[in-house]
Design an enzyme around this catalytic site. Structure first.
Site, mmCIF file in Angstrom:
data_model
loop_
_atom_site.group_PDB
_atom_site.id
_atom_site.type_symbol
_atom_site.label_atom_id
_atom_site.label_comp_id
_atom_site.label_asym_id
_atom_site.label_seq_id
_atom_site.Cartn_x
_atom_site.Cartn_y
_atom_site.Cartn_z
ATOM 1 N N VAL A 567 39.329 16.776 41.833
ATOM 2 C CA VAL A 567 39.198 17.445 43.223
ATOM 3 C C VAL A 567 40.777 17.422 43.867
ATOM 4 O O VAL A 567 40.746 17.755 44.997
ATOM 5 C CB VAL A 567 38.031 16.973 44.064
ATOM 6 C CG1 VAL A 567 36.863 17.519 43.437
ATOM 7 C CG2 VAL A 567 38.089 15.682 44.185
ATOM 8 N N ASP A 568 41.560 16.561 43.293
ATOM 9 C CA ASP A 568 42.756 16.446 43.888
ATOM 10 C C ASP A 568 43.992 17.428 43.049
ATOM 11 O O ASP A 568 43.875 18.056 42.356
ATOM 12 C CB ASP A 568 43.298 15.031 43.935
ATOM 13 C CG ASP A 568 43.195 14.396 42.551
ATOM 14 O OD1 ASP A 568 42.892 15.049 41.477
ATOM 15 O OD2 ASP A 568 43.369 13.099 42.007
ATOM 16 N N ASP A 569 45.135 17.320 43.294
ATOM 17 C CA ASP A 569 46.263 17.786 42.657
ATOM 18 C C ASP A 569 46.654 17.385 41.354
ATOM 19 O O ASP A 569 47.792 17.193 41.321
ATOM 20 C CB ASP A 569 47.648 17.941 43.639
ATOM 21 C CG ASP A 569 47.101 18.527 44.976
ATOM 22 O OD1 ASP A 569 46.340 19.535 44.639
ATOM 23 O OD2 ASP A 569 47.540 18.089 45.874
#
Ligand code: WT7
Length: 698
Positions: A567-569
């Site tokens: 859910v992050d980069d």
């Protein structure tokens, strides 16, 4: 009142599974949506282990799991110290088995296990198993890239070679706590070098040999090793890769940055290249074969504290700078050995093959340490899994009678596309347990792996974990309970996963949200090398009180966990973690690139592909040549595995009025969901979106 502590809510579900009839349990429609497939019927299905398998399994039933899990949560100190006492400790740990603070609001994050205990992981892998009578057991079956080239090492032979290398390293001044960078392909010398370092208390940092010279230099500059261990070249598929050239370039760059190494120990890999044609720097470069065999085959162990560092492994985060994940000795030792044993139902007669490279955490925990702590026989394969043809894996399985085969979904999907004939023409009857790691395994790949590769006989351990966690966190225990294709099932002993909402509130029952962990486990990383603050900020600040994994997860009504991706980069390409910021910074280093934004996009084989939006410097025209040179910039700065799959020319990027790039919109454009762009009215220039759509197929 529940008979389980509130911390293990999912257990109620597990308990009900014990009596669950086949096909029972309703579909969680969420999972189907999240996994991106219409899986209604698959989701409903439970795949039951055979009675035959369960009867012989270490954990034969949900009840047995429950009993062990419950103890591990209620009495972690007792549970883990009972297990730890099976290892060799020069001195036992202190009164307190562990101490932890995972709550940033209460002060600095701190995790310690078996503090005060004095041990050595190399000793526990080799000497301890040899003393138990396994000196003549095969430790490594090495299979070369080209069929017909192979070698073996027994535990005693491996110990002798590890000692010779350890003595050499000591002789040139490597001491306890010193860093050693290892840049080697999957030769036997790679696990050997890791073990030699741990024998003398040196901290190894293995850099995957697919990383470019710039990435290698960046890591050398960060951890300042005394020595770099490498080889001159390697065969991979039909290619020869000259690793020494890459190391030379990295060492030149690090010297320019004020970091020089005392020695570059180079293994002459004669199957790929001989020494006459290898470039050489006198005084710095040394041939392994010229020096190491001259040293004695015994080497006293450097006893270390359980909390002394064992290794550093760099991994990608959401900034351009890789993070040096630091693992310590005692907890990591106990945890990798125990997870290996239970998740693969390991028995001493097993022949185990993990296709991962030691350059990644999987190779650390489940090629080298976990298996060898159990005295296992490990297959180490040098080459590409589909060389010379897509049947190679099963040829190797038959050749060594592999019983446990652990790989990544990307390989499963790619072999699945090549057709069943490559599988079915081999026997594979030795196989009894299969494993998957690196990314969510989609149910159709799971089923192919199960039905075709495993002849519907072998349970699949879909192990969810991370570089940071050191070992498995959520994983089936084969034989213990029914599986659901695509679900990593339930937590390992001692692990308390929780799903939280965006406010950090724990949600229970059937739900989806952010995956966190609420107490420490022995294999947890202790810090990011040289940057404890980044450690605290990245992992412990988003949801105070918890370790945040960076993954999304849902839990279905039966309590099964379904991982849904980062859910992050961070993008997960073929199970390799790549930071979007790293790729962007490589792209903008190209003189004609003004700006870049990178997103992940679904990819049939790799799981996710790298999709880059690129804005050029004013006046520069788009061209195929420029596209290639942008991709090359990424290959050169990171490595071939990070090369973008698509360069999308972008006259401008969708930004808010405050200048923030709206990646949500870019992700939709990349996956061609043009009618799902959502609200674009907050963009500084909404026209940008139409321009991007118009250029989508260029
Ligand atoms: C990320 C960690 C752990 C060794 C290999 C990668 C993803 C890993 C699974 C799995 C779903 C998985 C997660 C995680 N991941 N295993 N079985 N199911 N996702 O290690 O480079 O540290 O990457 O890989 O997104 O956060 P890593």
């Amino acid at each position: 009142k529940s008979k389980y502590p509130t911390t293990c809510n999912h257990l109620r579900h597990v308990e009900s599974m014990a009596t669950l009839p086949s096909g029972a349990g309703n579909i969680s429609h969420l999972n189907a949506v999240i996994l991106g497939e219409a899986l209604a019927s698959e989701e409903n299905d439970h795949v039951f282990p055979s009675q035959h398998f369960s009867q012989q399994a270490l954990v034969p039933s949900p009840d047995k799991y429950l009993e062990m899990y419950k103890r591990s949560i209620e009495d972690p100190a007792g549970f883990w110290s009972d297990i730890a006492s099976h290892f060799y400790w020069k001195e036992k740990w202190g009164q307190q088995v562990y101490s932890e603070n995972l709550d940033i609001r209460k002060g600095n994050i701190n995790i310690e296990w078996f503090k005060g205990g004095v041990t050595n992981i190399c000793y526990n892998c080799l000497d301890r198993n040899i003393d138990a009578g396994n000196g003549d057991k095969i430790a490594i079956y090495w299979e070369g890239n080209d069929p017909g080239f192979d070698a073996t090492l027994t535990y005693s032979e491996l110990l002798h070679k590890v000692c010779q290398l350890a003595n050499y390293l000591k002789d040139i001044g490597v001491r306890k706590g010193d860093a050693v960078v290892i840049y080697l392909p999957m030769l036997m010398e790679l696990p050997m070098a890791m073990l030699a370092c741990s024998r003398i208390g040196a901290v190894h940092s293995v850099v995957f040999a697919g990383f470019s010279s710039e990435s290698l230099a960046q890591r050398i500059i960060d951890c300042k090793p005394k020595v770099v261990i490498t080889c001159n070249a390697v065969r991979r598929g039909s290619k020869v890769i000259q690793l020494k050239d890459i190391v030379d370039a990295a060492l030149t760059e690090s010297t320019q940055n004020g970091i020089s190494v005392d020695a570059c120990l180079t293994y002459e890999n004669q199957l790929a290249m001989n020494r006459e044609t290898t470039k050489w720097q006198e005084g710095r470069d040394i041939w392994w074969q010229d020096v190491v065999p001259k040293y004695p085959t015994t080497c006293a162990v450097e006893w270390v504290d359980a909390e002394d560092p064992l290794f550093l492994l760099y991994t990608s985060g959401s900034t351009g700078k890789p993070k040096g994940v630091l693992h310590t000795t005692g907890g990591y030792m106990v945890y990798t050995a125990t997870t290996f044993k239970y998740a693969f139902d390991y028995k001493p007669s097993d022949i185990y093959w993990c296709t991962a490279d030691c350059g990644w955490i999987t190779g650390h925990s489940y090629v080298t340490y976990g298996p060898m702590l159990n005295g296992a026989t490990v297959v180490v394969y040098e080459g590409a899994p589909n060389y010379p043809d897509p049947g190679r894996c099963w040829e190797i399985v038959d050749k060594y009678k592999v019983t446990i085969f652990y790989t990544a979904p990307t390989l499963v999907r790619s072999l699945m596309r090549d057709g069943n004939e490559y599988v079915t023409c081999y026997s594979r009857k030795s196989l009894r347990v299969l494993g998957s790691v690196g990314e969510p395994i989609n149910p159709s790949a799971w089923r192919w792996f199960y039905n075709v590769v495993g002849d519907s006989r072998c349970p699949i351990s879909d192990t969810w974990w991370q570089t940071e966690t050191g070992g498995f966190m959520i994983t089936p225990l084969p034989g213990a309970w029914p599986q659901k294709p695509g679900s990593a099932t339930f937590p390992f002993f001692g692990v308390q996963p929780v799903i939280v909402d965006e406010k950090g509130i724990e949600i229970e029952g059937e739900c989806s949200g952010y995956l966190c962990v609420k107490s420490s486990w022995p294999g947890a990383f202790r810090t990011l090398y040289g940057d404890h603050e980044r450690y605290e900020t990245t992992y412990f600040k988003a949801f105070p009180g918890y370790y945040f994994s960076g993954d999304g997860c849902s839990r279905d009504r039966d309590g099964y966990h379904w991982l849904t991706g980062r859910v992050d980069d961070v993008i997960n390409v073929s199970g390799h973690r790549i930071g979007t910021a790293e790729v962007e910074s490589a792209l903008v280093s190209h003189p004609q690139c003004a700006e870049a934004a990178v997103v992940g996009v679904e990819h049939e084989v790799k799981g996710q592909g790298i999709y880059a939006f690129v804005t050029l410097v004013g006046g520069v025209p788009y061209s195929e040549e420029l596209r290639k040179s942008l991709v090359l910039a990424v290959r050169n700065q990171i490595g071939a595995f990070a090369a973008p799959d698509k360069i999308h020319w972008a006259p401008g990027l969708p930004k808010t009025r405050s200048g923030k790039i709206m990646r949500r919109i870019l992700r939709k454009i990349a996956s061609k969901q043009f009618d799902e762009l959502g609200d674009t009215s907050t963009l500084a220039d909404p026209n940008v979106v139409d321009q991007l759509i118009a250029l989508a197929d260029c």
